[in-house]
Design a protein around this motif. Structure first.
Motif: not given
Length: 316
Positions: A191-193, A207-211, A216-218, A223-229
């Motif tokens: 995920v890219a913010v 933070d909202d997306l990580e939650g 959702t157990g994405a 593999w756990e989807p990381p979130v990048a700014l």
């Protein structure tokens, strides 16, 4: 290049951007015919690169991010093909070309090729032509980026073509909650913010997306989807995003994951194509025919589509 015949893959690799543009134009005229199916099946059997599917809501900055990713991949020496899926013109049905215009490229750079396609009437966001072009470009380029027209509750076709799916979200948009409701959080590998230069709102969105991802157990097992700014304008966070993409590429190459994923995608795409042509009843009739058909996925699609049309014409 013979104007009446498709070149083989070796000839296409030597023909450059103009040769590929001619082949894609011919593909648009003859998609679903045996000669086009033969070329696409050859490409499907000889994948050179990996496909990155980039999706997200309209206005999130997908085209700007695509441009930044193209520059980053080219800086690493990788060749890049881009499929930019644009909204369809209500008059002609063609692509409005708005996204492509926002993706900068050097026309003299033989390592970049950009093609626009209209979403047409596919609710999932990718037309059959866009699927075929992606498979063909995957055989010719190190990286293929498929940028969708804009994600919604039904626009999940990008999951049928991408080795890595990137979901782009903008700060202060409320998208995280909407995506949970729509089931979109099941799609991304990364995920890219966007617009990270906004500061605190971007961090809150992360933070909202990580939650949301944890709820959702994405992601697939392991593999756990990381979130990048990321800020495509300043380049902030692009190196982190590229690191996540590299890590996921390595993950899917392990233990045959990528091959299994592509096989599942191919079968799902076949069913989606038949459903689009013949509806749910046609798909049910076509499934046993697909199981019996020989050859690659595009030859099987063309063969089964002919059989179903013959049945419809016979019943008329």
């Amino acid at each position: 290049m013979n104007a009446q015949a498709f070149p083989d893959l070796d000839a296409l690799r030597e023909a450059g951007k103009a040769g590929l543009a001619r082949a894609l134009a011919r593909l648009e005229r003859s998609f679903g015919q045996d000669e086009a199916a033969a070329l696409l099946d050859a490409a499907d059997a000889s994948p050179k690169g990996e496909v990155l599917g980039l999706t997200g809501p309209p206005g999130v900055g997908k085209s700007t991010l695509t441009g930044a990713l193209v520059r980053a991949f080219r800086a690493k020496g990788a060749t890049v093909g881009v499929i930019a899926v644009d909204p369809s013109s209500s008059r002609s049905g063609g692509a409005l070309l708005g996204d492509r215009a926002r993706i900068p490229s050097d026309p003299e750079d033989r390592g970049i090729f950009i093609r626009s396609y209209a979403a047409r009437d596919r609710l999932g966001g990718l037309s059959d032509l866009a699927f075929g072009a992606t498979v063909l470009m995957r055989a010719l380029y190190d990286r293929v980026i498929v940028e969708t027209v804009g994600v919604g509750q039904s626009e999940a076709d990008v999951a049928l073509v991408g080795d890595t799916i990137v979901l782009a979200v903008q700060p202060a948009s409320g998208d995280a909650l909407q995506f949970i409701k729509a089931g979109v959080m099941e799609l991304p590998d990364v995920v890219a913010v966007t617009k990270a230069d906004l500061g605190q709102p971007a961090k809150r969105a992360r933070d909202d997306l990580e939650g949301a991802l944890s709820l959702t157990g994405a992601g697939e097992p392991g593999w756990e989807p990381p979130v990048a700014l990321v800020s495509s304008e300043t380049g902030e966070g692009l190196d982190v995003l590229m690191s996540h993409l590299s890590a996921h590429s390595a993950f899917v190459r392990e233990g045959g994951r990528r091959e299994r994923r592509r096989t599942a995608q191919s079968e799902a795409r076949l069913e989606a194509a038949l459903r689009g042509l013949f509806g749910a009843e046609g798909l049910r009739a076509g499934r046993p025919l697909l199981a019996e058909a020989a050859g690659g996925p595009f030859a099987r699609e063309a063969h089964v589509a002919r059989l179903l049309r013959e049945r419809l014409n016979g019943a008329a």
